[in-house]
Design a protein around this motif. Structure first.
Motif, PDB file in Angstrom:
ATOM      1  N   GLY A 178       7.104  -2.076  -2.384  1.00 25.69           N
ATOM      2  CA  GLY A 178       5.950  -2.500  -1.608  1.00 25.69           C
ATOM      3  C   GLY A 178       6.026  -2.088  -0.161  1.00 25.69           C
TER       4      GLY A 178
ATOM      5  N   LEU B 252       2.326 -17.100  -8.062  1.00 29.86           N
ATOM      6  CA  LEU B 252       2.445 -16.681  -6.668  1.00 29.86           C
ATOM      7  C   LEU B 252       2.843 -17.873  -5.800  1.00 29.86           C
ATOM      8  CD1 LEU B 252       1.881 -14.484  -4.420  1.00 29.86           C
ATOM      9  CD2 LEU B 252      -0.437 -15.440  -4.310  1.00 29.86           C
TER      10      LEU B 252
ATOM     11  N   SER C  16       6.633 -13.326  -6.815  1.00 28.22           N
ATOM     12  CA  SER C  16       5.729 -12.842  -5.771  1.00 28.22           C
ATOM     13  C   SER C  16       5.563 -13.948  -4.733  1.00 28.22           C
ATOM     14  CB  SER C  16       4.372 -12.490  -6.373  1.00 28.22           C
ATOM     15  OG  SER C  16       4.517 -11.468  -7.338  1.00 28.22           O
TER      16      SER C  16
ATOM     17  N   PHE D  17       5.256 -10.520   3.041  1.00 27.23           N
ATOM     18  CA  PHE D  17       5.129 -10.504   1.582  1.00 27.23           C
ATOM     19  C   PHE D  17       6.378  -9.903   0.952  1.00 27.23           C
ATOM     20  CE2 PHE D  17       3.732  -6.398   3.044  1.00 27.23           C
ATOM     21  CZ  PHE D  17       4.085  -5.488   2.056  1.00 27.23           C
TER      22      PHE D  17
ATOM     23  N   THR E 184       7.786  -7.077  -5.420  1.00 27.10           N
ATOM     24  CA  THR E 184       6.779  -7.496  -6.401  1.00 27.10           C
ATOM     25  C   THR E 184       5.351  -7.247  -5.939  1.00 27.10           C
ATOM     26  OG1 THR E 184       6.865  -9.732  -5.463  1.00 27.10           O
ATOM     27  CG2 THR E 184       8.264  -9.294  -7.384  1.00 27.10           C
ATOM     28  N   LEU E 185       5.146  -7.052  -4.640  1.00 29.52           N
ATOM     29  CA  LEU E 185       3.801  -6.892  -4.097  1.00 29.52           C
ATOM     30  C   LEU E 185       3.742  -5.673  -3.177  1.00 29.52           C
ATOM     31  CD1 LEU E 185       3.094 -10.589  -2.996  1.00 29.52           C
ATOM     32  CD2 LEU E 185       2.222  -9.463  -5.059  1.00 29.52           C
ATOM     33  N   ARG E 186       2.555  -5.132  -3.042  1.00 30.34           N
ATOM     34  CA  ARG E 186       2.302  -4.127  -2.007  1.00 30.34           C
ATOM     35  C   ARG E 186       1.033  -4.535  -1.258  1.00 30.34           C
ATOM     36  NH1 ARG E 186      -1.644  -0.203  -3.397  1.00 30.34           N
ATOM     37  NH2 ARG E 186      -2.335  -0.347  -5.570  1.00 30.34           N
ATOM     38  N   CYS E 187       1.007  -4.242   0.018  1.00 25.27           N
ATOM     39  CA  CYS E 187      -0.155  -4.564   0.844  1.00 25.27           C
ATOM     40  C   CYS E 187      -1.121  -3.387   0.783  1.00 25.27           C
ATOM     41  CB  CYS E 187       0.279  -4.843   2.280  1.00 25.27           C
ATOM     42  SG  CYS E 187      -1.080  -5.314   3.368  1.00 25.27           S
TER      43      CYS E 187
ATOM     44  N   PHE F  71      -3.468  -7.802  -1.039  1.00 27.92           N
ATOM     45  CA  PHE F  71      -2.242  -7.407  -1.745  1.00 27.92           C
ATOM     46  C   PHE F  71      -2.532  -7.111  -3.206  1.00 27.92           C
ATOM     47  CE2 PHE F  71      -1.264 -10.288   1.693  1.00 27.92           C
ATOM     48  CZ  PHE F  71      -0.244  -9.630   2.374  1.00 27.92           C
TER      49      PHE F  71
ATOM     50  N   TRP G 163      -0.248  -6.497  -7.052  1.00 30.33           N
ATOM     51  CA  TRP G 163       1.054  -6.599  -7.716  1.00 30.33           C
ATOM     52  C   TRP G 163       1.580  -5.207  -8.053  1.00 30.33           C
ATOM     53  CZ3 TRP G 163      -2.599 -10.426  -8.829  1.00 30.33           C
ATOM     54  CH2 TRP G 163      -2.164 -11.747  -8.648  1.00 30.33           C
TER      55      TRP G 163
END
Length: 574
Positions: free
Chosen positions: A134, A279, A321, A525, A529-532, A571, A573
């Motif tokens: 991420g 989340l 997340s 974040f 597990t997450l990307r912006c 965001f 996943w």
């Protein structure tokens, strides 16, 4: 066929050194620092595939002419691992010692090249804040008027210190306004309308507010329920609480944990292809002032409690997340940022980069290692804007005009206070009489009996065995200077500026200098597990013109209801 499709994700598979050697001998480039885990069975499959190929450890057949290689590929150079392997003439034998030496040399050269490339890109505007897939994705920079991305694979979050609602509490809020006019713009009715307009424009999955009053919580944000939000207020006693809102048509609450100035929610997606996804949303309003050690403990405690909840639900912490956001009351290289981005804070860590923390630079903030178990985090705005992260506080540029770095009054401030004191002495003496004191309190607080100025007056009189009701009650110049030095040391620059304007017609601010810019509000974040996907500018272009040109507005004002700006990000996943 397997080898043809394999390179699409080859940099995402952690394997043993032997597996990597096998791949490089096949002419494939492999990264040892990877984001995903496919497991050892894949490594065993590679070994089996390599054993079946004649080009490794066997008599090499000429390569087909129809199989071109890239000039940048290791197999394109005669010194590559593949070329070394193909030069072997022994039948059905393992690579020779010279082959292995060539392989090691090629790998060393590759490592040196990667290190050089890393050094060249280290100063790029949008740096990789931490490891994790991420953190490698640079979010889009969205204008304040652009809608936040929203679809079944994306969710959005707003973090916003709204400035204490003053419908039943917060009588002093009008002091934050440089030009409150008749006072109506500072009243809750006007501020509430602006907040509702912001809620409607965002339409965000999560809105994390700070500085909420429990006295008027039910009515202050009743409009949010009409907009489709569920909401929860921190259960601690007193004002200034965090509160979290979430869209009831997309999310359902699983659990809520109330800790020191943090509210930790675990929510579950209730619709779409991500239905069932969990989340954690951590919303904090951390301690202000010279309390870096406490801010670190507050976030560490929140992360521990989230970890306990994850363990109870049999979740792998690294696969969770997590969003951590709020008014962190600090900026720069802080212990909180270090805990989230690096995963731990050691006793030798020192904070830096926050000019508002007078006298705190270089101090130890923990005697023990502090850790969190959710893996690396990144600051969404930092990823999007690099070194040009927009400020979230645009206040009158007065701090350095009022206090020195050692928290003592500046010479200019002392002179200003002495001048104001003389204005308050209506009798012509260098002392404030009972009547003068009452006039002073009415001017700055619009009532007698409330405010920290009143409490300081009471304390000064008590030292001389007097009360404000006594006819011989007096206040000296030293009492007056001590009163305002205390106000400033408690961070009430806005209040002192207001009092100076009311008592003498002008404060210490010079509007044409522009505002002081601070960045206390953040959204972090979990990058494994997450990307912006996008971060919104907090101000529209026409609003910037009002701040950085005539009339040189500061926050709050007639078009913005808080002294903070919101941080907005979306965001997806991984």
């Amino acid at each position: 066929l397997f080898i043809v499709f394999f390179p699409l994700h080859i940099t995402s598979i952690p394997m043993s050194g032997g597996d990597i050697d096998t791949l490089e001998m096949l002419g494939l480039s492999v990264s040892r620092q990877t984001a995903y885990t496919l497991g050892r069975p894949f490594g065993r499959l590679l070994s089996a595939s390599a054993a079946a190929l004649p080009s490794v450890g066997k008599t090499a057949a000429p390569a087909p002419a129809a199989a071109p290689t890239s000039a940048a590929s290791p197999s394109a150079a005669s010194s590559s691992p593949a070329a070394a392997a193909n030069s072997t003439t022994s039948t059905a034998a393992a690579p020779s010692s010279s082959d292995r030496a060539a392989l090691r040399a090629a790998k060393a050269a590759k490592k040196a090249a990667l290190q050089a490339q890393s050094s060249e890109t280290a100063a790029a505007p949008a740096k990789k804040a931490s490891q994790g897939a991420g953190a490698a994705h640079i979010p889009a920079k969205l204008a304040a008027t652009d809608p936040l991305p929203s679809d079944e694979e994306v969710f959005s979050c707003i973090s916003y210190n709204v400035l204490l609602p003053n419908s039943q509490d917060g009588w002093w809020i009008y002091k934050y306004y440089r030009d409150p006019g008749d006072g109506s713009v500072a009243e809750w009715t006007a501020r509430q309308k602006l907040l509702e307009k912001q809620f409607r424009a965002w339409n965000s999955d999560f809105i994390c507010l700070q500085e909420i009053s429990d006295l008027s919580w039910d009515s202050d944000f009743a409009f949010a329920e009409e907009l489709g939000y569920e909401r929860l207020l921190h259960s601690k006693t007193g004002r200034m609480r965090p509160a979290t809102f979430w869209r009831r048509d997309k999310w359902e609450l699983v659990s809520a944990l109330h800790r020191d100035r943090t509210l930790v929610l675990l929510v579950r997606r209730s619709t779409g292809p991500r239905k069932g996804s969990l989340l954690f949303v951590v919303n904090g309003h951390l301690s202000a002032g010279p309390n870096a050690d406490r801010r670190l403990r507050q976030v560490e405690e929140a992360m521990k409690e989230a970890g306990k909840e994850a363990t109870k639900m049999k979740l792998n912490h690294a696969d969770c997340s997590v969003i951590v956001c709020g008014d962190l009351n600090s900026q720069g290289k802080t212990g909180v940022r270090e805990l989230l981005v690096a995963g731990e804070v050691h006793p030798d860590f020192r904070e830096s980069g926050d000019p508002t923390e007078k006298g705190q630079q270089g101090l130890q903030i923990t005697s023990k290692v502090k850790k969190q178990t959710f893996g690396p985090f990144a600051d969404a705005a930092e990823l999007a804007f690099g070194d040009a992260v927009p400020a979230t506080i645009l206040a009158a540029n007065i701090d350095s005009k009022m206090l020195n770095d050692d928290n003592s009054l500046t010479t200019g401030m002392v002179d200003k206070l002495k001048s104001v004191f003389k204005c308050c002495c209506k009798s012509g003496k260098d002392i404030m009489t009972k009547s003068d004191i009452e006039s002073f309190l009415m001017a700055v607080n619009k009532a007698i009996g409330r405010g920290s100025e009143f409490r300081s007056v009471e304390a000064a009189l008590e030292k001389r065995g007097l009360k404000l009701e006594d006819e011989d009650a007096t206040l000296t110049e030293d009492d007056f200077l001590t009163l305002y030095e205390k106000e400033l040391q408690e961070g009430k620059f806005w209040g002192v500026e207001h009092d100076l304007r009311v008592l003498s017609g002008r404060g210490m601010a010079i509007p044409e200098e522009g505002p002081v810019e601070l960045c206390f509000d953040h959204i972090f974040f979990s990058t494994t597990t997450l990307r912006c996907v996008g971060v919104q500018e907090p101000l529209a272009e026409d609003q910037k013109k009002l701040i950085y040109g005539p009339p040189f507005d500061v926050l709050p004002n007639s078009w913005h209801p808080s002294d903070h700006l919101p941080v907005s990000a979306a965001f997806a996943w991984l």
